[in-house]
Design a protein around this motif. Structure first.
Motif, short mmCIF file in Angstrom:
data_model
loop_
_atom_site.label_atom_id
_atom_site.label_comp_id
_atom_site.label_asym_id
_atom_site.label_seq_id
_atom_site.Cartn_x
_atom_site.Cartn_y
_atom_site.Cartn_z
N GLU A 12 29.07 -16.92 -2.73
CA GLU A 12 28.14 -17.53 -3.07
C GLU A 12 26.66 -16.80 -2.92
N GLN A 13 25.68 -16.92 -3.07
CA GLN A 13 24.29 -16.78 -2.52
C GLN A 13 23.64 -17.73 -2.92
N PHE A 14 22.24 -16.93 -1.84
CA PHE A 14 21.04 -18.87 -1.97
C PHE A 14 20.07 -16.93 -1.30
N VAL A 15 18.67 -18.15 -0.72
CA VAL A 15 18.02 -17.04 -0.47
C VAL A 15 17.18 -17.66 1.05
N LEU A 16 16.58 -16.71 1.64
CA LEU A 16 16.25 -16.99 2.89
C LEU A 16 15.06 -16.50 2.90
N GLU A 17 14.02 -16.99 3.90
CA GLU A 17 12.64 -16.95 3.44
C GLU A 17 13.01 -17.21 5.35
N THR A 41 10.62 -15.44 8.67
CA THR A 41 8.96 -15.42 9.07
C THR A 41 8.96 -14.64 9.92
N ILE A 42 10.16 -13.21 10.05
CA ILE A 42 9.41 -12.43 11.27
C ILE A 42 9.60 -11.46 9.91
N LEU A 43 10.16 -10.83 8.41
CA LEU A 43 9.62 -10.54 7.08
C LEU A 43 8.72 -10.36 6.75
N ASN A 44 7.87 -12.07 6.57
CA ASN A 44 7.16 -12.67 5.74
C ASN A 44 7.68 -12.54 4.46
N ASP A 45 8.88 -12.81 4.08
CA ASP A 45 9.15 -12.44 3.47
C ASP A 45 10.37 -13.26 2.95
N SER A 46 10.70 -13.19 1.66
CA SER A 46 12.80 -14.01 1.22
C SER A 46 13.26 -12.81 0.82
N ARG A 47 14.94 -13.44 1.30
CA ARG A 47 15.67 -12.25 0.81
C ARG A 47 16.71 -13.40 0.25
N GLU A 92 17.14 -14.82 12.74
CA GLU A 92 17.61 -15.61 11.38
C GLU A 92 18.22 -15.93 11.11
N LEU A 93 19.36 -14.27 9.94
CA LEU A 93 20.38 -14.29 9.68
C LEU A 93 21.87 -14.27 10.10
N GLU A 94 21.47 -14.16 11.24
CA GLU A 94 22.96 -14.37 11.49
C GLU A 94 23.12 -15.67 11.90
N PRO A 95 22.49 -16.56 12.73
CA PRO A 95 22.17 -17.55 13.00
C PRO A 95 22.36 -19.21 11.84
N LYS A 96 22.10 -18.67 10.77
CA LYS A 96 22.09 -19.12 9.27
C LYS A 96 23.47 -19.38 8.69
N ILE A 97 23.99 -17.86 8.95
CA ILE A 97 26.10 -18.01 8.25
C ILE A 97 26.38 -18.89 9.80
N ASN A 98 26.32 -18.04 10.85
CA ASN A 98 27.33 -19.69 12.23
C ASN A 98 26.88 -20.17 11.89
N LYS A 99 25.71 -20.88 11.49
CA LYS A 99 25.77 -22.27 10.74
C LYS A 99 26.33 -22.92 9.77
N SER A 100 26.27 -22.29 9.06
CA SER A 100 27.18 -22.30 7.49
C SER A 100 28.72 -21.57 7.15
N TYR A 101 28.91 -21.00 8.47
CA TYR A 101 30.31 -20.50 7.91
C TYR A 101 31.44 -20.90 8.62
#
Length: 127
Positions: free
Chosen positions: A13-18, A20-26, A114-123
């Motif tokens: 799976e792939q998604f884009v995470l915006e 605010t810490i990096l002021n960029d998307s990944r 940002e990323l770890e909480p998103k992963i923990n919430k989604s998986y």
């Protein structure tokens, strides 16, 4: 070498995470072990920072799948964070200088806040 099979693609799976810490998307790549779908088990997460484009990520996760199949490692969720051009200073060779690198600190904060909480919430993770 473990050939990529159809189930490998289904588990990708792939998604884009915006950020605010990096002021960029990944672009974030997520690979799930074959037994993930339809189960209830929770999994350890392996984060691969900086440098895993989707084609390299699929090659890497094919190796992970083979090691799981051989019972050499436990099933896990693998999360790859694709690099962007300004990530050049976050490569492994520079980790020894990480304490003086504010970009590196931001990157670690992005993963943790940002990323770890998103992963923990989604998986189904065990973290």
């Amino acid at each position: 070498m473990h050939a990529q099979n159809q189930s490998d693609a289904v588990n990708f799976e792939q998604f884009v995470l915006e950020s605010t810490i990096l002021n960029d998307s990944r672009n974030i790549n997520v690979w799930l072990p074959s037994e993930y779908k339809g189960g209830k088990k929770r999994y350890t997460v392996l984060f691969i920072p900086s440098g895993e484009e989707s084609s390299n990520f699929m090659t890497f996760t094919s190796t992970i799948a083979r090691l799981i199949d051989e019972n050499a490692i436990s099933p896990m969720i693998v999360v790859g964070i694709e690099s962007v051009s300004n990530d050049a200073n976050l490569k492994l060779a520079d980790f020894s200088q990480a304490e003086s690198n504010s970009d590196f600190e931001k990157y670690l904060t992005f993963i943790k806040k940002e990323l770890e909480p998103k992963i923990n919430k989604s998986y189904r993770t065990n973290t």
